[in-house]
Enzyme design. Sequence first.
Site: not given
Ligand code: AQP
Length: 334
Positions: A114, A198, A201
């Site tokens: 990140k 992955k 968002k």
């Molecule tokens: N691609 C993914 N596959 C499986 N699980 C996922 N999670 C997120 N992306 C995937 C799971 O969703 C939960 C919430 O995640 P989060 O929103 O708190 O944070 P993150 O993992 O950082 O998700 P994003 O979408 O990638 O957000 P940004 O872009 O803001 O960093 C967690 O249990 C995560 O494992």
Amino acid sequence: MNKNKLVFSGVQPTGNLHLGNYLGALKNFVALQKEMECIYCVVDLHAITVFQKPEELKSNLLETVAGFIAAGLNPDKSIIFNQSSVSGHAELAWILNCVSRIGWLNRMTQFKDKAGSDKEKASVGLYIYPNLMAADILLYKATHVPVGADQKQHLELSRDIAQKFNNDFKCKDFFPLPEPLIPKNVSRIMSLRDGTKKMSKSEESDYSRINLKDSADDISKKIKKAKSDSDQIPDNLKALEKKPEALNLITIYSEISKISLEKVLNEMSGKEYSFLKNKLAEHLISEITPVGKEVKKLLADKSHLLQVLKKGKEKASIIAEENLKNIREKVGLI
Ligand code: AQP
């Protein structure tokens, strides 16, 4: 209902919930609320480790709560609230900042991903994010944490912090060592544009993900445009080892249609990916669009969502305050 087990998990209000959040986290959250006490938190303090526009943060918070409920979480069964409304998260995070080691944080791969190439410019909050995550879990003495595989390393750190606290303050078993609950087949849903990243968002291209609020038309277009492979579908998983985009589509199809990966390959081997894509789009439309419609309906009455958060905060605060009292006592804070 197992009273000795307590589930905690969080989701950041950083944008639209997507298929990765749904398959990797939300579906698991919903299944668990039938078996154990569950606390589900919208982790807004985690979100601000990367700059968020204040108005967007507020609306993303409500949208995430709406996503929780639309996916099937029941606010009468599970505690649903936002992290910043219970100040114990920040207080315990500070105490744990003093327990956690710099060397441990230096190994966290998510910070490296990140922060990108210029980590000197990343916020201090982003660096110590895993300590706050440990505080979220330990504040409630949670025993189980449903997360996607991307969070496994952070959860291991939470266990190390809990163990060190128990050792330092000579209180064996004071904090339980939280166990990850990672879905077996869908631990990581990948981007539709790049199978090595992955689904996320904050990825710029909306074509990289299926959002819960996408229309049937959006879903069809995104799946049609998703990267796959020019070869035909093979009959074994080994042949997909170097084809992450194709493997990702097959994995999503297997999960959403509830057909094992082996069976999907048996049925589809020799066919073009367009065949898989058509079937996948149909399944996604029938499972995801009703959730999206419910999100929109819930967002039309914000007072209900605010009420859910208020009730959740009250319930979470009672547990947090009781635990914090004991934590302060162990550390020697008056
Ligand atoms: N691609 C993914 N596959 C499986 N699980 C996922 N999670 C997120 N992306 C995937 C799971 O969703 C939960 C919430 O995640 P989060 O929103 O708190 O944070 P993150 O993992 O950082 O998700 P994003 O979408 O990638 O957000 P940004 O872009 O803001 O960093 C967690 O249990 C995560 O494992």
